[in-house]
Write a protein that holds these residues in place. Structure first.
Motif, mmCIF file in Angstrom:
data_model
loop_
_atom_site.group_PDB
_atom_site.id
_atom_site.type_symbol
_atom_site.label_atom_id
_atom_site.label_comp_id
_atom_site.label_asym_id
_atom_site.label_seq_id
_atom_site.Cartn_x
_atom_site.Cartn_y
_atom_site.Cartn_z
ATOM 1 N N PHE A 112 40.203 0.202 -35.780
ATOM 2 C CA PHE A 112 40.041 -0.946 -34.891
ATOM 3 C C PHE A 112 39.410 -0.509 -33.570
ATOM 4 O O PHE A 112 38.460 -1.137 -33.091
ATOM 5 C CB PHE A 112 41.401 -1.614 -34.649
ATOM 6 N N LEU A 113 39.907 0.571 -32.994
ATOM 7 C CA LEU A 113 39.353 1.068 -31.729
ATOM 8 C C LEU A 113 37.896 1.506 -31.899
ATOM 9 O O LEU A 113 37.054 1.225 -31.039
ATOM 10 C CB LEU A 113 40.204 2.214 -31.190
ATOM 11 N N LEU A 114 37.598 2.169 -32.996
ATOM 12 C CA LEU A 114 36.211 2.570 -33.261
ATOM 13 C C LEU A 114 35.310 1.342 -33.393
ATOM 14 O O LEU A 114 34.185 1.338 -32.890
ATOM 15 C CB LEU A 114 36.135 3.439 -34.523
ATOM 16 N N ALA A 115 35.814 0.312 -34.079
ATOM 17 C CA ALA A 115 35.033 -0.923 -34.232
ATOM 18 C C ALA A 115 34.757 -1.582 -32.892
ATOM 19 O O ALA A 115 33.713 -2.214 -32.702
ATOM 20 C CB ALA A 115 35.749 -1.900 -35.167
ATOM 21 N N LEU A 116 35.674 -1.412 -31.935
ATOM 22 C CA LEU A 116 35.463 -1.966 -30.596
ATOM 23 C C LEU A 116 34.428 -1.180 -29.805
ATOM 24 O O LEU A 116 33.983 -1.619 -28.753
ATOM 25 C CB LEU A 116 36.778 -1.981 -29.805
ATOM 26 N N GLY A 149 34.470 -8.353 -40.097
ATOM 27 C CA GLY A 149 33.203 -7.916 -39.525
ATOM 28 C C GLY A 149 33.234 -7.607 -38.043
ATOM 29 O O GLY A 149 32.202 -7.721 -37.366
ATOM 30 N N LEU A 150 34.364 -7.204 -37.515
ATOM 31 C CA LEU A 150 34.468 -6.886 -36.094
ATOM 32 C C LEU A 150 33.449 -5.842 -35.668
ATOM 33 O O LEU A 150 32.799 -5.977 -34.636
ATOM 34 C CB LEU A 150 35.881 -6.406 -35.740
ATOM 35 N N GLU A 151 33.295 -4.795 -36.464
ATOM 36 C CA GLU A 151 32.383 -3.715 -36.088
ATOM 37 C C GLU A 151 30.949 -4.226 -35.954
ATOM 38 O O GLU A 151 30.270 -3.938 -34.967
ATOM 39 C CB GLU A 151 32.441 -2.579 -37.118
ATOM 40 N N ALA A 152 30.495 -5.019 -36.907
ATOM 41 C CA ALA A 152 29.131 -5.577 -36.840
ATOM 42 C C ALA A 152 28.992 -6.505 -35.634
ATOM 43 O O ALA A 152 27.969 -6.483 -34.931
ATOM 44 C CB ALA A 152 28.801 -6.321 -38.125
ATOM 45 N N PHE A 153 30.023 -7.314 -35.383
ATOM 46 C CA PHE A 153 30.008 -8.225 -34.238
ATOM 47 C C PHE A 153 29.882 -7.445 -32.931
ATOM 48 O O PHE A 153 29.082 -7.778 -32.059
ATOM 49 C CB PHE A 153 31.278 -9.081 -34.226
ATOM 50 N N MET A 154 30.678 -6.385 -32.790
ATOM 51 C CA MET A 154 30.658 -5.594 -31.564
ATOM 52 C C MET A 154 29.322 -4.871 -31.373
ATOM 53 O O MET A 154 28.802 -4.802 -30.261
ATOM 54 C CB MET A 154 31.817 -4.588 -31.538
ATOM 55 N N LYS A 155 28.761 -4.361 -32.460
ATOM 56 C CA LYS A 155 27.450 -3.689 -32.357
ATOM 57 C C LYS A 155 26.378 -4.682 -31.920
ATOM 58 O O LYS A 155 25.531 -4.359 -31.094
ATOM 59 C CB LYS A 155 27.081 -3.029 -33.685
ATOM 60 N N ALA A 156 26.412 -5.886 -32.474
ATOM 61 C CA ALA A 156 25.436 -6.921 -32.082
ATOM 62 C C ALA A 156 25.638 -7.317 -30.631
ATOM 63 O O ALA A 156 24.666 -7.505 -29.888
ATOM 64 C CB ALA A 156 25.583 -8.135 -32.997
ATOM 65 N N ALA A 157 26.892 -7.428 -30.186
ATOM 66 C CA ALA A 157 27.181 -7.813 -28.807
ATOM 67 C C ALA A 157 26.727 -6.747 -27.837
ATOM 68 O O ALA A 157 26.267 -7.050 -26.722
ATOM 69 C CB ALA A 157 28.683 -8.079 -28.628
ATOM 70 N N GLN A 158 26.822 -5.478 -28.216
ATOM 71 C CA GLN A 158 26.422 -4.378 -27.338
ATOM 72 C C GLN A 158 24.911 -4.312 -27.188
ATOM 73 O O GLN A 158 24.409 -3.824 -26.191
ATOM 74 C CB GLN A 158 26.960 -3.052 -27.870
#
Length: 160
Positions: A112-116, A149-158
């Protein structure tokens, strides 16, 4: 607006029952932290090298051998480990279950932390503390976010 009013506007105290349950859960987690850390480490050492010796446990936990000996005596008394002279420490079935449960919680929190977007080193260190305090409900939410899909969401947001 006064300082007291401004603090109260953003945060209200939880009701007594919720707050006391939170403190009770934190106290229980603190009691189990050391036990879980020892059992998870012993399990890891057994998986990696086939044996868990007191000297290696002390090194990896950054504590003295007498400290480890005292904890191992407690774990033996609680039926979580057994020791064989000149052979090291082994987990009982109950000890293995505690270790496995702690490892699973650790992995979920770390993922979870890595996905963030937290660095691997910080995620590993932070997960080591958080794994003992996270509730099953929160772990479930972490899993749902990861599966959703948290990881994909966070990568797109970054990238924005």
């Amino acid at each position: 607006m006064s300082r007291k009013e401004s603090r109260g506007a953003s945060r209200r105290m939880p009701d007594v029952e919720t707050q006391s349950r939170g403190f009770e859960a934190a106290r229980e987690a603190r009691r189990s932290v050391l036990v879980e850390d020892y059992l998870e480490l012993i399990s890891d050492l057994l998986l990696e090298g086939g044996e868990a010796r007191q000297v290696e446990i002390a090194k990896r936990l950054g504590v003295s051998q007498p400290t480890v000996a005292k904890m191992l005596a407690r774990l033996v008394a609680e039926g979580l480990v057994h020791q064989k002279p000149y052979r090291g420490v082994f987990l009982s079935e109950a000890g293995q279950k505690v270790a496995d449960d702690a490892r699973i919680r650790h992995q979920v929190v770390e993922r979870f932390l890595l996905a963030l977007g937290v660095s691997r080193e910080s995620a590993q260190i932070d997960a080591e503390g958080m794994e003992h305090h996270v509730s099953e409900e929160t772990l479930g939410a972490f899993r749902m976010a990861l599966e959703g899909g948290l990881e994909a969401f966070m990568k797109a947001a970054q990238k924005k």
